[in-house]
Structure formats: C-alpha cells, structure tokens
Design an enzyme around this catalytic site. Sequence first.
Site, PDB file in Angstrom:
ATOM      1  CG  ASP A  13      -5.941   4.436  -1.961  1.00  0.00           C
ATOM      2  OD1 ASP A  13      -5.232   4.949  -1.077  1.00  0.00           O
ATOM      3  OD2 ASP A  13      -6.965   3.770  -1.728  1.00  0.00           O
ATOM      4  CB  THR A  15      10.836 -16.548   5.544  1.00  0.00           C
ATOM      5  OG1 THR A  15      12.124 -16.198   6.054  1.00  0.00           O
ATOM      6  CG2 THR A  15      10.916 -17.821   4.741  1.00  0.00           C
ATOM      7  CB  ALA A  16       8.187 -12.770   8.119  1.00  0.00           C
ATOM      8  CG  ASP A  65      -9.975   2.976   2.316  1.00  0.00           C
ATOM      9  OD1 ASP A  65      -9.011   3.560   2.837  1.00  0.00           O
ATOM     10  OD2 ASP A  65      -9.888   2.248   1.308  1.00  0.00           O
ATOM     11  NE  ARG A 116      12.739  -7.349   7.102  1.00  0.00           N
ATOM     12  CZ  ARG A 116      13.441  -6.277   7.355  1.00  0.00           C
ATOM     13  NH1 ARG A 116      14.381  -6.311   8.267  1.00  0.00           N
ATOM     14  NH2 ARG A 116      13.235  -5.172   6.711  1.00  0.00           N
ATOM     15  CG  MET A 117      17.688 -13.195   2.836  1.00  0.00           C
ATOM     16  SD  MET A 117      19.457 -13.071   3.079  1.00  0.00           S
ATOM     17  CE  MET A 117      19.573 -12.029   4.502  1.00  0.00           C
ATOM     18  CB  SER A 118      13.985 -14.440  -1.844  1.00  0.00           C
ATOM     19  OG  SER A 118      14.110 -13.420  -2.810  1.00  0.00           O
ATOM     20  CD  GLU A 167       7.121  -6.259  -6.006  1.00  0.00           C
ATOM     21  OE1 GLU A 167       6.690  -7.428  -6.109  1.00  0.00           O
ATOM     22  OE2 GLU A 167       6.537  -5.385  -5.353  1.00  0.00           O
TER      23      GLU A 167
END
Lengths: 572, 700
Positions: free
Chosen positions: B320, B396-397, B540, B400-402, B361
């Site tokens: 992986d 937030t979904a 898996d 899609r930015m912060s 990140e």
Amino acid sequence: MNIYSLLQIVLFMVVLLALAKPLGSFMAKVYQGERTFLDRVLGPVERFIYRISGIDPKEEMDWKVYAIAMLTFNVLGLFFVYALQRLQGVLPLNPQGLGAVSADSSWNTAVSFASNTNWQGYGGEVTMSYLTQMLGLSVQNFVSAAAGMAVLVAFIRGIVRHTTKSIGNFWVDLTRSTLYILLPLSIVLALALVSQGVVQTFSEYKTVNGLQSSAEQNLPLGPAASQIAIKQLGTNGGGFFNVNSAHPFENPTPFSNFLEMLAILIIPAALCYTFGVMVGDTRQGWTLLIVMTIIFVALLSVAVWSEQGGNPAFAAMGIDQTQTNINPGGNMEGKEVRFGIVNSALWATATTAASNGSVNSMHDSYMPLGGLVPMWLMQLGEIIYGGVGSGLYGMLAFVIIAVFVSGLMVGRTPEYLGKKIEAYEMKMASIMILIPVFVVLTGTAVALMSEAGRATIYNPSTHGFSEVLYAFSSAGNNNGSAFAGLGANTPFYNTILGFAMLIARYWLAIPALAIAGSLASKKKVPAGAGTLPTHTPLFIAWLIGVIVIVGALSFLPALALGPIVEHLMVFK
Amino acid sequence: MTIQTKKQTSHRREMYQRAVVESFIKLNPRLMVRNPVMFVVEVGSVLTTVLWIQALFGQGEAPTGFIGTIALWLWFTVLFANFSEAIAEGRGKAQAESLRKARQDTPAKKLRGTATDVQGAISKTEVVSSTTLRKDDLYLVEAGDILPADGEIEAGIASVDESAVTGESAPVVREAGGDRSAVTGGTRLLSDWLIIRVSADPGQGFLDRMISMVEGAKRQKTPNEIALNILLAGFTIIFLIVCATLLPYSIYSVDATGQGTPITITVLIALLVCLIPTTIGGLLSAIGIAGMDRMIQRNVIAMSGRAVEAAGDVDVLLLDKTGTITLGNRQAVEFIPVNGVSAKDLAEAAQLASLADETPEGRSIVVLAKEKFGLRGQTMGASEKAPHGMQFVPFTAQTRMSGVDYNGTSIRKGASDTMTALIQSAGNVVASDLKLTVDSIARTGGTPLVVTRNAQALGVIHLKDIVKGGMKERFAQLRKMGIKTVMITGDNPLTAAAIAAEAGVDDFLAQATPENKLKLIREYQTGGRLVAMTGDGTNDAPALAQADVAVAMNTGTQPAREAANMVDLDSNPTKLIEIVEIGKQLLMTRGALTTFSLANDVSKYFAIIPAAFASTYPILNTLNIMQLATPQSAILSAVIFNALIIIALIPLALRGVPYRAVGAAQLLRDNLLIYGLGGLLVPFIGIKLIDMLLVALGLS
C-alpha cells in the site's frame, strides 16, 4: 602416453562435440514437427504408416496413456523376439540350420533387446539364424532405441508445456525417431562400414585354409554391416558375432573403429543440444553436455593411464611394456593389435558411458582400475551421455536432485526451467536413482550367495567378485557389455539378469514419464534474480559433484572389495 | 539487572531440563516413525543393544565393550535429534505460556438482546463465564475489564491495552465500523465501553490459534519439508541396500581369500547410521519449528508453516502506498506565486488560511512558511482563540475549500478546479500562469493547492507525498533478491507514477479498487508468480485471501485477519520484507544442512571401510588416510562424530543460515563453499581428533 595417443583422443572429442549441434538441431526439428530436408522422401512413408496402423498423429496422450503405449509396444516386441528364437529352426533364412534357442536364453535375449540393453549370454554366430538376427534383433535395435528417445521427448515436453496433461503421442515419437533419425544415420554408417570391409551377405559360412596352418577354418558371415550400424547408433551394443567389434568382420580397420566409436556417443550427445533447443535455451543443453564430457574425459584419462601403465606381473615375466613407435606398450592382454591401448580404452569408456555395451577389447583383462572405469560409468546410472534418450532422462533425474538441494540453498522452492520441483518429482527422481542401485547391489548379493551363481565364476577371488558385480552393473543399467570371465549363459544368470534388465529399463522410464506428466500440469514460473541459474560453471560443478558423490557413496564399498583392493594387491 | 539475568538463567535451565525429559519421551517408536531417518537409527540402536546383551552372555560377535559403546552412541544420536526438536518446541512453549495467562477464564457481561449504548446494555447484562460465550453472542466491556472473547465492535469507542498479544504497551483505539473494529480476547479495556459481537467459539479464537501455532501442537509438515523428507528417505534406502549387501559380499570375500571373518552386524549398523543423513534428518523438524519461532520473535504470527515457507518464494510484493511507502500525509514543499505576487506574500496568506487547519497538510503549510520566510504563525489552534476579527472558514464537502476572513479580506485555499470556479464567479480573470503552474505540479505527482485573496489568485502551494527514508534502498535490495515491488494506491495514474519513480518501486496500480487489486493478484499468479501483500481493511479481505502470503495488520478488521495467513502484531507494513527473509532462511538452512550431511559421508567411508574389512583385506588400510589407530577406534570415532555434529549444529538450526540480499548464484556459491566443501573436510578433522582422544583415554 605419447602425442599420438593424445591426438587420437582430442580428435575424437572434437568431432563428437562438433557434430552435436547440427544433429541436435535436426532432431529438434523432427520432434517439433518442423520441416526437414527428408520430408519429401519420408513424409509419404510416415503418413502411410499412420494410415495402415490407424494412428491419428494429432492425438495427444497424458503420461499414463503414453506409458501404457510404450509398455504394450515393448511387451509385444519381447514376445515376438522370444517366439522367433524358439521357432527359428523351422523358419527360413537359416543356412546353418541352427536349432531353437533354449527357453531361458530366449527370455534373456528377448528382454535384453527390448530393453535396449543387448546383454548377450549367447554367441551370435553359433546361436542365431539370419532371420532372428534381422527380424528380431535388428528390428529391436531400432525400436528399443526409438522408444528411449520417445520417452525423453515426452519428458522435454513436460518441461516445455504448462498447465496441460498431454505430453505428446508415443506412436508418432516412435515412428519419427526411427524413420527420420535412426534409419538414415544407419544407412549412411552401414555403407561406410561396408567400404571398410564389414561383411553384408546372406551366404552360408565359408570354409577356408588358414594362413599359419593347413587346417581348415570356418568363417562365419552374415548381414553384419546393417546390424552393426544400428547397434552402435542406438546404444544397443549387441554384436553380430560373439566377440563383437573386436571381430575383423565387424570392425576391420582403425577408421571403421573411429566411426563405430563416434556412432556410440553421437546421438546421446546431440540429444543434449536437442533438449536445449526444445526448452528454448540452448545453454541448458550445453550445460548437460559439458557435465557429461567432463566426467567422461576424467574417467577416460584414468582408463588410458591405467592400461598404458602396464601390468607389474608382465614386468616380472620380462615382457617389455614401454610404448614406442612400433610397440603400443602397456597392458595389451585382451586387446586387438590394430586398435592398441588408446582406442581400446576409449572404446571401453565410451561404450559404458553410453549404454552401448559393444566391445572391441576384453574388459576382463584390463588392469583393476582400467576395469573400474567402465564398471563405475555403468553404476553412475548410464547418464554420462547414456543410452539414446534414456541417458538424458536419467541425467535429468540427477538434475532434479541437484536443483532441489541447491535451490533450497538459495532460499526458494527449487525450480528447473520454470517448473517447481516438489514432493511428487522428488519421489519419482528418487525412484529413478534408487532402482539401479537396488538392482545392481542386491543382484550381486543374490548371485554370490547362491550355489548356481558361484558355480560359473571362472576366477573365484577378488576378480571373480568384480566379474559378478560387472554383470549386474551392466544389466541393472541396461548397458549390456560383459566383463567376461563369468559363465552367464546358465538358467540362473539368464533368468535373474533378465529381470534385472526389465526392472532397470521400465522402473526408470515410467517414473520419468510420471515426472513429465506432473511438470506439464504445472504453471511456468518466470525466471528472476532470485532464480537459481542452471547454466553457470558453478551449477556444472555442483551437478558433477552430486553425480560423483551419489555414485561414489552407493558403490564405494562394493568397489573397495573388487577392483580397488585388487589394484592395491597388484601394486603392493 | 542481575535478578533479571538470574531469572533468565533459571528459566533457561528449566527449559533445558524439560527438553532432556522430552527427548526420552520422544523415543516412542510411534512418534519416531514420522521421521524415517531417525527411526532407522532407533531400530539400529535397539539391534546393537540386543547384540550387546547377547555379548554379555558370552555370545558376542565382537568385544562386549565395543558393541556396548556403539549402542550407547547410537542412542545418543537419537536422543540428540530429539533434544533439538524439544528445544525448538520449548522456546515456543514459553511464549505460549505467557499467552495462555491472558486467555484465562474471565467473567463476561453477556447481553440478552441487543443494545446500542452503554445505559441500555447495562440493564440487560448477566455475568457469565467466558467459556460459555458462543459465536454471535453480544457482550459489554467497560473500562478495566478483560475482553472475554474475540469479536467485532457493534457500538462504542474505547482505548484498549493489547500488550498481552502484541507486547506493545501503548494503548490503541478501537471503534465500531471502519478498519479498527476487531478486538482480541485477553486484551484489556482502558477507557470507555464497547459492545462486542463474539466472532469465534471458545478455543477457536485468535489467541487459541496463536498458542497452538507456537506450541507446534498442530504442526503439519510443509510441502517442501515433505519433498525433502522423500529425498532423505531415498538416500536412507540406498544406504540400507549398500549396508545390507555388504554382508554377503564380505562372506564371499572371506570364502574366496580364505582369511579373516565376515563383517559384524554391529559394524554394519554403525556404517549405516554414519551414512544415512542423520544430521539433517535429526534437525529437520527443529529447523521448521525455529522458523515459526523467528516469525514470532518479530511479532508475526503465521497461521501455518506452509505460509512461512511460501514467504521465501514470493516474487511479487504488493505494498500500500499510504503508510507503507509514504509517510501517509501529503506535506507542503513549495510556494509558487503567480500574477506577480511575491512568494512571501503568498506564504503569509497561505499560513493565515491554514492556522486553524488541524489536518497534517494544513500544519505542514504553517511549518513551511515558518521555515522558509520566518513567518511565525501565532499559536492559535481553534477559532475561539483567534485574534480579534479573524473568522476561520472550515473545509466542508459543499464548498470544498477552507480559509479565513479578517478585516474584510477573504483568503481561501482549495483544489484548482474549485478555486478557478471561485475566481470566475467573482468576475475576475484567471491568471495565465496559474494553470501552467497547477499542471506542472500535477505532472510531477504533487497536489496543487490554489490560494486566493478576495477571489484573486495569489499562487499555488505544492503538496507532496513524502516517501519514507530508506525505502529506495530496501526496494533495490528486494530487486536483488528477485522480488518485484508493486505500489497500490487510490491516486490517479499520474501521481502514482511520480511517487513510484521516486520510491523506486518496479510497478504501481493506480486508482486501486478491491476488484482490480484481486485481478492484479490473479494475473500475477497465472503468470506463475507468488504474490505477497499486506492489508488491514475489510475491503482488502478478498485480495488477502487470494494472495499466497497475506499479512494482516493486527489493527485490521476481523475479516482481514481471517483472510490472511499471517498477522503482524506490530502492524508494520514493511514487515513483509523481514517475513520474506525468514522464509528464505528456513529453506536455506534445510539445503545447507542436507549438503553438509551428505558431504560428510565421504570421510566416513575412509574411516569405516578399511576398518570393516581389516581382517579379510589388511591391504585396504592404504585407504585409512586419517591414520586412525585401530579398526575399532576408527568405527567408534565416526559414530561419535556423527552424534556430536547434531548437537554442534543445533544453534545453527535454531538460528538459521544467515540470508543476505544478493543474487541466487552468489548465495549458492557461498553456501556451497561453507557447507559443501566444509562438509567434506570438517569430519576428516573431527574424526581424527576423536580418534586421538580415544587413544589418549586408552579406549582404542
């Protein structure tokens, strides 16, 4: 040993190895069904044979069917040869009016020729009619050799193919081996031999006046050249005459001698190359050929050195054994003057390295170590070139053992040419190595312990022990050469040696086919950096080591009581 | 320290004592017959003992002392072999003992009916013994409880002390759903509560299987072991024939020469035992057990010996990406301004936008800005601590930015397509170099993060997967071993290719799904390759079941652990490399000792043959190149050497022949030199020394 002796050996080896590649690639074509220059002539013959015998050449067999076909064919051949011998008195082509052969001798000879052994308990010229020689023995010379080649080809297919059950068609392999390989080579060799003075006639024996005395001498004749060609090429070895290729009508000149020696080894050596072509990596074939050649040359050197060294007993009698330009020197007892030391020792080594068994000198008269060489070559399992086909599949059994142990040493489940070697292959390979040891050692033991066995040992001593051991080494590895000095044409020896030959041939061929079947059904593993390479000098050395050590460990105690102790006593 | 050592010493002594007792118990012919080589030795021991008793009554075929000593050393040979097996088993037993302590009968709070929270559960529990729990029962555990049985978490989240199983003292978090939902009986709950559905009946649990594995109770012979056993049996039969036929040969020789006496049965048996491969035959099962044990020492539980063996054969390794090859999180490595903005300006804006971003990140952006430009982002973690006027906008979904809003300035960061849409919707022009920069980052496998101020592009943050240190070297090593490495990732092919190149793996599978993982494994297997993989998630499980060597992380789900044939208690995905090495060591040890054993025989012939026929053919003494004192001392020395070499090689059998990551050809050469040539020479020296000792002690 002088320079001429050396040159003869070098010439022989060079010609042999040079011919291995062209003949080997031709045979590969034959077995892979590719076109050859003989197709135009033999193609129709081949198709005709399939048609009249109802064979579908495209039909594939699994290993069991293949084995049954081979066994059936051999059993029928065995009965036919037996019947022919028993009935020859009332059959044609019998100018000498020879009567029926005894039951035990017929059994022995029938097994002997069907199993490609060609052990001869009888003397050809006083026993067999021309019809028996031609229709029985010569035919078996061809087909027993072809059967060995067929088994080998099936074995190779087992390595090459993957995830399948089929390993070819026995009838096709048998037909193509005979028609495309053995027959053309025999015709060429027979003609060459006739040119040297080998007899080929249907006339009755001739009576002539001897040179040294006025007494009349009876000269046996017959269709010898054709039979000699195939007896050499097919590693059969059964002579037309009793003294085999020491007889001037079988082997008259040094050149005929060279050709006949070459014929002994040429097909087994070339089959190594065929193997390489068929598995798609000629290096693998060369590897096996090199292994065989190294062991051969090493043992040949011992034989020549031992014979050329002479016999201390002769020295004590004041006989000059030094080599000069007019005197071959060394131990010439039992050897033909026209061949000398080197060509006798070379023949003795070649005929026992391959499972031929024809002789041009009497091995019984060799020095102890000179006699040990042919004996041990047979005991190694007839794998140093070996019989046509059978030699290489026997060698492959050793390869499997060698690959298994060395594969473990590099930390992987052992594999050979992309096929994993597992419990089933080990079982069969172990049987193939075990059976000859069992036959030779227990056969010798039984003979030595029985009244009947001891009765015909003509030199009851250490040498007598060697004679019995040699006889069983020969029969138990399908060689057929005789040490002589042992009266073997007795019901006891005919029977027991017959069984020895039978077991040695088929208990090796059947496991070989079983391995082929098992390998064919496996997946092919691609080679990688972790895969043990099987074409390197290291692997060559390792394989030689395995063969020599297994051979030595199995037979050293017996040899110690025979030739080794005899050598020590002679050179005290 | 000293107490510890003392304790260890006494523990070890106890283990040896038990092994000695075991060696005698294992003499039972019904157990011995499983090992054909050693069984032959035992039969030989019995026969010589009978001959010795016969000699005591004055009917001996040879001096009583000689037969007695031979018989004694043959018994030693058998016992030494048994001892090696017992020692190997003993080490596993010690481990099992400590595991078993964890598996003691514990009270279980069994639920009648179902429940989804702790209040509801408590009212329905009854306390029963853990042995009465059956598959699919539900039970409740609370802080401080020992888990009574293996299971899947139905509800709750808790920290668990799994040190009883893993030896790792740091607690791990377990929760319902996801890839961390399996729990093991015998572990202890440290906090909170869990409702667990039992996944195995008593005696079938993970711990039980582990105990039986380490104890070797269920040990079956592995395929390669069977193949080797066949070869050894083959050699044993050959030597049986060789020795059995020597008697008639000897009788004939005595008859023919008229001197001496035939070889004695005692000498024949001695010769037989010396020739058959007792060294490898005696140590074979110890090698196998020790291989399992080495796995356990590295905290890997193999479910079968077959799996350990297969590990050595692996030629494709599926790894992986996340967590194995890369650190698991992308990190900011560069700020690339666009539209004439300065890099520092961009960094400052990016840092501000990330101050409240607690993702790895986001943190890496703050750190990079600090490292590159000395910008000290104030230590504000959460929005309530933000300076006056700062308003953080979480990811937030939907958006899609912060980012952050302050003093009328709005800074945003997000994926390039989202941000382009934002810029365009505000009526601004997308800077021409923005798209170029974004594309060039994407091409190298990085993730571009666009930063805007008031819907104007400032620049791009380059986020990158960081490959773990030393991976490239490890993969190079694997390549030398002949093993191909394949990286599995959910990334797009471009990103995957870049990381694959950087990490030095041979191949990759991008946009991996359970289906195409399974397909990839099948493809390799059809090509004749052996595939190993690690996995932890339920998705898996199919691939794990298909792989030849499947290592499940202990933190993984129950289905993953069920599907695998090994469990790594450390949950360390690079463990596969060590597992492969252990598998290889196992096979190498067998091969090396087989070679050694057979090479030994040459010298034994030189010792015994001249001695055995001394009375018939005294001239054979020429072959006595070791100059052994007397025929009797020669035979005795060979037998003693043959027995002692087993003891001498026990450490090697347990430790294993060292494996180095070099090509097969070089490995073979080295091992042939050591074990082949060594095997040829060592016994010459050993037998001679023993002979000298026998002479010195006056026993010749």
